[in-house]
Design a protein around this motif. Structure first.
Motif, PDB file in Angstrom:
ATOM      1  N   THR A 138      39.006  50.223  44.876  1.00 46.86           N
ATOM      2  CA  THR A 138      39.416  50.151  43.472  1.00 46.86           C
ATOM      3  C   THR A 138      40.919  50.332  43.335  1.00 46.86           C
ATOM      4  OG1 THR A 138      37.271  50.974  42.733  1.00 46.86           O
ATOM      5  CG2 THR A 138      39.089  51.152  41.170  1.00 46.86           C
ATOM      6  N   LEU A 139      41.495  51.255  44.098  1.00 39.97           N
ATOM      7  CA  LEU A 139      42.952  51.436  44.054  1.00 39.97           C
ATOM      8  C   LEU A 139      43.669  50.169  44.508  1.00 39.97           C
ATOM      9  CD1 LEU A 139      43.202  55.089  45.359  1.00 39.97           C
ATOM     10  CD2 LEU A 139      43.817  54.263  43.084  1.00 39.97           C
ATOM     11  N   LEU A 140      43.105  49.478  45.471  1.00 32.02           N
ATOM     12  CA  LEU A 140      43.685  48.214  45.923  1.00 32.02           C
ATOM     13  C   LEU A 140      43.562  47.151  44.823  1.00 32.02           C
ATOM     14  CD1 LEU A 140      44.927  46.504  48.207  1.00 32.02           C
ATOM     15  CD2 LEU A 140      42.595  46.076  49.021  1.00 32.02           C
ATOM     16  N   GLU A 141      42.399  47.106  44.173  1.00 33.74           N
ATOM     17  CA  GLU A 141      42.137  46.092  43.143  1.00 33.74           C
ATOM     18  C   GLU A 141      42.895  46.370  41.837  1.00 33.74           C
ATOM     19  OE1 GLU A 141      39.980  43.295  42.797  1.00 33.74           O
ATOM     20  OE2 GLU A 141      39.752  43.331  44.969  1.00 33.74           O
ATOM     21  N   LEU A 142      42.786  47.593  41.339  1.00 34.39           N
ATOM     22  CA  LEU A 142      43.330  47.912  40.014  1.00 34.39           C
ATOM     23  C   LEU A 142      44.762  48.447  40.067  1.00 34.39           C
ATOM     24  CD1 LEU A 142      40.277  49.624  38.269  1.00 34.39           C
ATOM     25  CD2 LEU A 142      40.919  47.203  38.296  1.00 34.39           C
ATOM     26  N   GLY A 143      45.159  48.906  41.218  1.00 31.58           N
ATOM     27  CA  GLY A 143      46.503  49.442  41.355  1.00 31.58           C
ATOM     28  C   GLY A 143      46.525  50.957  41.260  1.00 31.58           C
ATOM     29  N   GLU A 144      47.611  51.505  41.691  1.00 30.89           N
ATOM     30  CA  GLU A 144      47.786  52.954  41.691  1.00 30.89           C
ATOM     31  C   GLU A 144      47.819  53.478  40.264  1.00 30.89           C
ATOM     32  OE1 GLU A 144      51.139  54.091  44.068  1.00 30.89           O
ATOM     33  OE2 GLU A 144      50.514  52.821  45.735  1.00 30.89           O
ATOM     34  N   GLY A 145      47.300  54.680  40.097  1.00 27.58           N
ATOM     35  CA  GLY A 145      47.335  55.311  38.787  1.00 27.58           C
ATOM     36  C   GLY A 145      46.131  55.010  37.923  1.00 27.58           C
ATOM     37  N   CYS A 146      45.097  54.409  38.486  1.00 30.01           N
ATOM     38  CA  CYS A 146      43.895  54.199  37.688  1.00 30.01           C
ATOM     39  C   CYS A 146      43.198  55.549  37.495  1.00 30.01           C
ATOM     40  CB  CYS A 146      42.981  53.169  38.324  1.00 30.01           C
ATOM     41  SG  CYS A 146      42.314  53.617  39.934  1.00 30.01           S
ATOM     42  N   THR A 147      42.270  55.591  36.584  1.00 27.69           N
ATOM     43  CA  THR A 147      41.546  56.828  36.303  1.00 27.69           C
ATOM     44  C   THR A 147      40.211  56.829  37.036  1.00 27.69           C
ATOM     45  OG1 THR A 147      40.378  55.945  34.385  1.00 27.69           O
ATOM     46  CG2 THR A 147      42.570  56.924  33.986  1.00 27.69           C
ATOM     47  N   GLN A 148      39.593  57.987  37.082  1.00 24.62           N
ATOM     48  CA  GLN A 148      38.259  58.065  37.677  1.00 24.62           C
ATOM     49  C   GLN A 148      37.268  57.231  36.866  1.00 24.62           C
ATOM     50  OE1 GLN A 148      36.927  61.910  39.199  1.00 24.62           O
ATOM     51  NE2 GLN A 148      39.043  62.631  39.096  1.00 24.62           N
ATOM     52  N   THR A 149      37.471  57.153  35.565  1.00 31.84           N
ATOM     53  CA  THR A 149      36.615  56.304  34.725  1.00 31.84           C
ATOM     54  C   THR A 149      36.767  54.840  35.120  1.00 31.84           C
ATOM     55  OG1 THR A 149      36.763  57.872  32.900  1.00 31.84           O
ATOM     56  CG2 THR A 149      36.105  55.626  32.347  1.00 31.84           C
ATOM     57  N   ASP A 150      37.994  54.414  35.401  1.00 33.01           N
ATOM     58  CA  ASP A 150      38.222  53.042  35.870  1.00 33.01           C
ATOM     59  C   ASP A 150      37.444  52.788  37.165  1.00 33.01           C
ATOM     60  OD1 ASP A 150      40.108  52.558  33.815  1.00 33.01           O
ATOM     61  OD2 ASP A 150      41.774  53.236  35.074  1.00 33.01           O
ATOM     62  N   ILE A 151      37.470  53.755  38.062  1.00 30.73           N
ATOM     63  CA  ILE A 151      36.774  53.630  39.336  1.00 30.73           C
ATOM     64  C   ILE A 151      35.269  53.536  39.100  1.00 30.73           C
ATOM     65  CG2 ILE A 151      36.301  54.743  41.562  1.00 30.73           C
ATOM     66  CD1 ILE A 151      39.170  56.018  41.263  1.00 30.73           C
ATOM     67  N   CYS A 152      34.749  54.364  38.206  1.00 28.12           N
ATOM     68  CA  CYS A 152      33.320  54.315  37.866  1.00 28.12           C
ATOM     69  C   CYS A 152      32.929  52.923  37.377  1.00 28.12           C
ATOM     70  CB  CYS A 152      32.980  55.334  36.778  1.00 28.12           C
ATOM     71  SG  CYS A 152      33.081  57.056  37.275  1.00 28.12           S
ATOM     72  N   ARG A 153      33.723  52.387  36.488  1.00 32.79           N
ATOM     73  CA  ARG A 153      33.422  51.069  35.887  1.00 32.79           C
ATOM     74  C   ARG A 153      33.526  49.937  36.901  1.00 32.79           C
ATOM     75  NH1 ARG A 153      36.958  52.410  30.794  1.00 32.79           N
ATOM     76  NH2 ARG A 153      35.416  53.527  29.559  1.00 32.79           N
ATOM     77  N   GLN A 154      34.492  50.017  37.798  1.00 33.00           N
ATOM     78  CA  GLN A 154      34.743  48.931  38.746  1.00 33.00           C
ATOM     79  C   GLN A 154      33.504  48.632  39.595  1.00 33.00           C
ATOM     80  OE1 GLN A 154      37.360  47.021  38.827  1.00 33.00           O
ATOM     81  NE2 GLN A 154      37.242  46.004  40.789  1.00 33.00           N
ATOM     82  N   PHE A 155      32.813  49.683  40.033  1.00 34.76           N
ATOM     83  CA  PHE A 155      31.670  49.490  40.928  1.00 34.76           C
ATOM     84  C   PHE A 155      30.389  50.129  40.410  1.00 34.76           C
ATOM     85  CE2 PHE A 155      35.211  48.792  43.927  1.00 34.76           C
ATOM     86  CZ  PHE A 155      34.826  47.560  44.422  1.00 34.76           C
ATOM     87  N   ALA A 156      30.331  50.424  39.111  1.00 34.77           N
ATOM     88  CA  ALA A 156      29.143  51.026  38.495  1.00 34.77           C
ATOM     89  C   ALA A 156      28.699  52.284  39.252  1.00 34.77           C
ATOM     90  CB  ALA A 156      28.006  50.011  38.397  1.00 34.77           C
ATOM     91  N   LEU A 157      29.667  53.141  39.534  1.00 34.97           N
ATOM     92  CA  LEU A 157      29.375  54.404  40.206  1.00 34.97           C
ATOM     93  C   LEU A 157      29.246  55.515  39.177  1.00 34.97           C
ATOM     94  CD1 LEU A 157      32.063  54.109  43.028  1.00 34.97           C
ATOM     95  CD2 LEU A 157      29.603  53.740  43.270  1.00 34.97           C
ATOM     96  N   THR A 158      28.508  56.559  39.521  1.00 35.89           N
ATOM     97  CA  THR A 158      28.377  57.691  38.611  1.00 35.89           C
ATOM     98  C   THR A 158      29.659  58.518  38.630  1.00 35.89           C
ATOM     99  OG1 THR A 158      27.507  59.214  40.278  1.00 35.89           O
ATOM    100  CG2 THR A 158      25.892  57.837  39.090  1.00 35.89           C
ATOM    101  N   LYS A 159      29.877  59.248  37.536  1.00 41.49           N
ATOM    102  CA  LYS A 159      31.050  60.116  37.448  1.00 41.49           C
ATOM    103  C   LYS A 159      31.042  61.153  38.564  1.00 41.49           C
ATOM    104  CE  LYS A 159      31.682  59.762  32.451  1.00 41.49           C
ATOM    105  NZ  LYS A 159      31.672  60.489  31.181  1.00 41.49           N
ATOM    106  N   GLN A 160      29.867  61.707  38.833  1.00 44.37           N
ATOM    107  CA  GLN A 160      29.751  62.736  39.863  1.00 44.37           C
ATOM    108  C   GLN A 160      30.122  62.186  41.239  1.00 44.37           C
ATOM    109  OE1 GLN A 160      25.834  64.439  40.243  1.00 44.37           O
ATOM    110  NE2 GLN A 160      26.502  65.983  41.674  1.00 44.37           N
ATOM    111  N   THR A 161      29.649  60.984  41.556  1.00 46.73           N
ATOM    112  CA  THR A 161      29.961  60.367  42.846  1.00 46.73           C
ATOM    113  C   THR A 161      31.464  60.152  42.991  1.00 46.73           C
ATOM    114  OG1 THR A 161      27.810  59.280  42.979  1.00 46.73           O
ATOM    115  CG2 THR A 161      29.601  58.290  44.258  1.00 46.73           C
ATOM    116  N   VAL A 162      32.081  59.588  41.953  1.00 48.31           N
ATOM    117  CA  VAL A 162      33.519  59.317  42.000  1.00 48.31           C
ATOM    118  C   VAL A 162      34.301  60.619  42.076  1.00 48.31           C
ATOM    119  CG1 VAL A 162      35.477  58.394  40.688  1.00 48.31           C
ATOM    120  CG2 VAL A 162      33.361  57.070  40.890  1.00 48.31           C
TER     121      VAL A 162
END
Length: 146
Positions: free
Chosen positions: A40-64
């Motif tokens: 996700t950092l590679l795709e969205l760029g540095e400085g994304c949020t954990q919420t962005d990471i959750c959305r990118q791959f449909a991961l749970t907040k706890q997992t991220v």
């Protein structure tokens, strides 16, 4: 072959794809979630949020959250405050090197496979998968909630 059996074969292929991503993570000596956080950092760029990471791959907040904390503890990520309660995720120099060494080659392979399929085939695949999901949602709408 009937339609449902064909769909079951499609689902089996989806599971094989998931298992292949798991194998790639293992080959890179990463957990599945660490692979996806770094991707996700590679795709969205540095400085994304954990919420962005959750959305990118449909991961749970706890997992991220767990994965980000472990990657930070291991020196691959740094966390910085953003607006409000937001926390931004940045790779460290070591994290950037890890992304270049282990994630970028996987992304490049995924892109190469996509290009070999071509735009028309991928658009058809997406259109049909969306259509099936819509039909399934309609068919399941009458199932009572527990």
């Amino acid at each position: 072959m009937d339609a449902y059996r064909l769909f079951q074969e499609y689902i089996q292929i989806q599971h094989q794809i998931d298992e292949f991503y798991h194998e790639l993570a293992v080959r890179q000596k990463l957990s599945d979630s660490a692979l996806l956080v770094l991707w996700t950092l590679l795709e969205l760029g540095e400085g994304c949020t954990q919420t962005d990471i959750c959305r990118q791959f449909a991961l749970t907040k706890q997992t991220v959250h767990s994965s980000v904390r472990k990657l930070a503890k291991d020196g691959f990520l740094s966390l910085r405050p953003g607006p409000g309660r937001e926390v931004r995720v940045y790779p460290t120099e070591t994290g950037r090197a890890l992304i270049q060494e282990k994630i970028l080659p996987l992304k490049n392979a995924e892109e190469a496979a996509s290009r070999r399929m071509g735009t028309d085939e991928l658009e058809t695949m997406l259109r049909l998968t969306r259509k099936w999901l819509s039909h399934f949602q309609e068919a399941a709408a009458s199932i009572p909630k527990a």
